[in-house]
Design a protein around this motif. Structure first.
Motif, PDB file in Angstrom:
ATOM      1  N   ILE A 189       8.998  86.595  12.964  1.00 34.77           N
ATOM      2  CA  ILE A 189       9.083  88.020  13.299  1.00 34.77           C
ATOM      3  C   ILE A 189       9.672  88.196  14.695  1.00 34.77           C
ATOM      4  N   LEU A 190       9.184  87.396  15.649  1.00 35.68           N
ATOM      5  CA  LEU A 190       9.699  87.479  17.020  1.00 35.68           C
ATOM      6  C   LEU A 190      11.204  87.235  17.050  1.00 35.68           C
ATOM      7  N   LYS A 191      11.628  86.206  16.335  1.00 33.03           N
ATOM      8  CA  LYS A 191      13.059  85.877  16.301  1.00 33.03           C
ATOM      9  C   LYS A 191      13.860  87.014  15.684  1.00 33.03           C
ATOM     10  N   ALA A 192      13.318  87.621  14.633  1.00 32.23           N
ATOM     11  CA  ALA A 192      14.037  88.682  13.924  1.00 32.23           C
ATOM     12  C   ALA A 192      14.261  89.912  14.794  1.00 32.23           C
ATOM     13  N   VAL A 193      13.331  90.176  15.722  1.00 30.35           N
ATOM     14  CA  VAL A 193      13.478  91.365  16.575  1.00 30.35           C
ATOM     15  C   VAL A 193      13.999  91.015  17.967  1.00 30.35           C
ATOM     16  N   GLY A 194      14.368  89.746  18.162  1.00 28.03           N
ATOM     17  CA  GLY A 194      15.028  89.362  19.404  1.00 28.03           C
ATOM     18  C   GLY A 194      14.120  89.069  20.574  1.00 28.03           C
ATOM     19  N   ILE A 195      12.867  88.685  20.303  1.00 27.07           N
ATOM     20  CA  ILE A 195      11.966  88.270  21.376  1.00 27.07           C
ATOM     21  C   ILE A 195      11.950  86.750  21.391  1.00 27.07           C
ATOM     22  N   ARG A 196      12.411  86.158  22.482  1.00 26.42           N
ATOM     23  CA  ARG A 196      12.580  84.703  22.530  1.00 26.42           C
ATOM     24  C   ARG A 196      11.249  83.980  22.674  1.00 26.42           C
ATOM     25  N   GLU A 197      10.383  84.467  23.542  1.00 24.22           N
ATOM     26  CA  GLU A 197       9.100  83.817  23.772  1.00 24.22           C
ATOM     27  C   GLU A 197       8.017  84.863  23.988  1.00 24.22           C
ATOM     28  N   LEU A 198       6.818  84.525  23.542  1.00 30.44           N
ATOM     29  CA  LEU A 198       5.680  85.416  23.698  1.00 30.44           C
ATOM     30  C   LEU A 198       4.486  84.591  24.146  1.00 30.44           C
ATOM     31  N   ILE A 199       3.743  85.105  25.095  1.00 31.60           N
ATOM     32  CA  ILE A 199       2.507  84.463  25.532  1.00 31.60           C
ATOM     33  C   ILE A 199       1.353  85.167  24.831  1.00 31.60           C
ATOM     34  N   ILE A 200       0.561  84.414  24.075  1.00 34.78           N
ATOM     35  CA  ILE A 200      -0.625  84.959  23.416  1.00 34.78           C
ATOM     36  C   ILE A 200      -1.839  84.319  24.066  1.00 34.78           C
ATOM     37  N   ASN A 201      -2.648  85.129  24.702  1.00 36.09           N
ATOM     38  CA  ASN A 201      -3.796  84.624  25.439  1.00 36.09           C
ATOM     39  C   ASN A 201      -4.999  84.417  24.532  1.00 36.09           C
ATOM     40  N   ALA A 202      -6.003  83.731  25.053  1.00 39.77           N
ATOM     41  CA  ALA A 202      -7.183  83.388  24.260  1.00 39.77           C
ATOM     42  C   ALA A 202      -7.937  84.614  23.770  1.00 39.77           C
ATOM     43  N   ASP A 203      -7.861  85.733  24.498  1.00 42.39           N
ATOM     44  CA  ASP A 203      -8.585  86.938  24.088  1.00 42.39           C
ATOM     45  C   ASP A 203      -7.793  87.801  23.110  1.00 42.39           C
ATOM     46  N   GLY A 204      -6.610  87.313  22.673  1.00 42.50           N
ATOM     47  CA  GLY A 204      -5.797  88.053  21.719  1.00 42.50           C
ATOM     48  C   GLY A 204      -4.748  88.937  22.350  1.00 42.50           C
ATOM     49  N   SER A 205      -4.798  89.121  23.672  1.00 43.15           N
ATOM     50  CA  SER A 205      -3.770  89.913  24.346  1.00 43.15           C
ATOM     51  C   SER A 205      -2.464  89.124  24.384  1.00 43.15           C
ATOM     52  N   ALA A 206      -1.366  89.839  24.553  1.00 39.27           N
ATOM     53  CA  ALA A 206      -0.059  89.183  24.506  1.00 39.27           C
ATOM     54  C   ALA A 206       0.888  89.833  25.500  1.00 39.27           C
ATOM     55  N   ALA A 207       1.913  89.075  25.875  1.00 35.64           N
ATOM     56  CA  ALA A 207       2.943  89.588  26.778  1.00 35.64           C
ATOM     57  C   ALA A 207       4.210  88.793  26.553  1.00 35.64           C
ATOM     58  N   GLU A 208       5.353  89.448  26.713  1.00 35.38           N
ATOM     59  CA  GLU A 208       6.609  88.720  26.655  1.00 35.38           C
ATOM     60  C   GLU A 208       6.679  87.752  27.820  1.00 35.38           C
ATOM     61  N   ASN A 209       7.462  86.704  27.642  1.00 33.65           N
ATOM     62  CA  ASN A 209       7.465  85.622  28.619  1.00 33.65           C
ATOM     63  C   ASN A 209       8.112  86.000  29.945  1.00 33.65           C
ATOM     64  N   ASN A 210       8.682  87.214  30.054  1.00 33.16           N
ATOM     65  CA  ASN A 210       9.217  87.620  31.347  1.00 33.16           C
ATOM     66  C   ASN A 210       8.109  87.916  32.344  1.00 33.16           C
ATOM     67  N   THR A 211       6.844  87.896  31.885  1.00 34.94           N
ATOM     68  CA  THR A 211       5.709  88.053  32.800  1.00 34.94           C
ATOM     69  C   THR A 211       5.146  86.708  33.236  1.00 34.94           C
ATOM     70  N   LYS A 212       5.797  85.628  32.814  1.00 36.70           N
ATOM     71  CA  LYS A 212       5.253  84.297  33.063  1.00 36.70           C
ATOM     72  C   LYS A 212       5.023  84.038  34.545  1.00 36.70           C
ATOM     73  N   ASN A 213       5.928  84.513  35.396  1.00 38.57           N
ATOM     74  CA  ASN A 213       5.792  84.244  36.821  1.00 38.57           C
ATOM     75  C   ASN A 213       4.590  84.946  37.446  1.00 38.57           C
ATOM     76  N   LYS A 214       4.009  85.913  36.711  1.00 39.24           N
ATOM     77  CA  LYS A 214       2.858  86.631  37.239  1.00 39.24           C
ATOM     78  C   LYS A 214       1.537  85.951  36.902  1.00 39.24           C
ATOM     79  N   LEU A 215       1.584  84.870  36.111  1.00 44.31           N
ATOM     80  CA  LEU A 215       0.351  84.201  35.739  1.00 44.31           C
ATOM     81  C   LEU A 215      -0.311  83.577  36.962  1.00 44.31           C
ATOM     82  N   ASN A 216      -1.616  83.528  36.935  1.00 43.81           N
ATOM     83  CA  ASN A 216      -2.384  82.957  38.033  1.00 43.81           C
ATOM     84  C   ASN A 216      -2.305  81.440  37.968  1.00 43.81           C
ATOM     85  N   LYS A 217      -1.629  80.845  38.933  1.00 44.59           N
ATOM     86  CA  LYS A 217      -1.423  79.400  38.910  1.00 44.59           C
ATOM     87  C   LYS A 217      -2.716  78.626  39.121  1.00 44.59           C
ATOM     88  N   ASN A 218      -3.779  79.314  39.574  1.00 44.15           N
ATOM     89  CA  ASN A 218      -5.066  78.646  39.745  1.00 44.15           C
ATOM     90  C   ASN A 218      -5.834  78.543  38.433  1.00 44.15           C
TER      91      ASN A 218
END
Length: 223
Positions: free
Chosen positions: A51-80
């Motif tokens: 589905i992601l590929k069909a709508v042009g989303i290259r990567e998606l982050i799915i967190n343990a609590d079920g929340s999700a974000a496109e991978n362009n937010t990756k740099n905002k993740l808490n490195k700790n």
């Protein structure tokens, strides 16, 4: 909470994609798409990837609590925080997948320090990888589409347990047990017969890691 379904629906709206046109791309019914996007049915992770590929989303982050974000937010993740890479490999809980059979699923799962301590008991995040499984031979323990957490520091058999391994040219997730001088390969689904790897065949075996947990709707411990 922003879920993967919400992200998909927003992207579909932005690009003018309908449920009917998406269903045609995926070779499924419009009803199936409607159920997946509404959350009434849970698709396998390989379907989510399609589905992601069909709508042009290259990567998606799915967190343990079920929340999700496109991978362009990756740099905002808490490195700790405790971050586990998700590999684009499908291991077989069935007849065996060729090593070249890869499916992009998700790229990163993040846990805060308290979650990580409870779930992973001080393990090094670099030694944990997540992969998707396919097939029904481990049914009862895993379901097709589950994600499994693999300790890749365990490259040798170190006691009975569930391992990800290559034998010949195929990649498996199976239970391994030594009986006398043979390594027995066991499927938890009893309709599949166990088989063995003899001393003469052991050079065809490569253990990638030992399964520690799995995740579908629930997180289950295996080691």
């Amino acid at each position: 909470m922003n879920t993967w379904q919400n992200i998909i629906k927003k992207r579909m709206q932005d690009i003018g994609e309908t449920q009917e046109s998406l269903a045609e791309k995926l070779s499924v019914t419009q009803g199936s798409v409607a159920h997946w996007l509404s959350g009434r049915r849970k698709p396998d992770t390989d379907i989510i990837a399609s589905i992601l590929k069909a709508v042009g989303i290259r990567e998606l982050i799915i967190n343990a609590d079920g929340s999700a974000a496109e991978n362009n937010t990756k740099n905002k993740l808490n490195k700790n925080n405790f971050q586990i890479e998700v590999l684009d490999i499908t291991a077989s809980a069935g007849a065996g997948y060729l090593n070249s059979d890869v499916k992009e699923v998700i790229k990163l799962i993040e846990y805060d320090s308290s979650q990580a301590k409870m779930l992973f008991n001080g393990m090094d995040a670099n030694n944990l990888k997540v992969i998707n499984i396919s097939g029904d031979s481990m049914q009862g323990t895993f379901e097709s589409g589950d994600s499994i957490y693999v300790d890749v520091s365990k490259k040798e058999f170190n006691g009975d347990g569930i391992y990800v391994f290559t034998f010949g040219k195929s990649l498996y997730v199976k239970r391994l047990q030594i009986i006398k001088d043979k390594l027995i390969v066991i499927s938890d689904n009893k309709k599949y017969k166990e088989w063995d790897i003899s001393e003469d065949e052991i050079d065809q075996l490569y253990i990638h890691g030992k399964v520690m947990l799995s995740q579908s709707m629930l997180l289950r411990k295996h080691g």
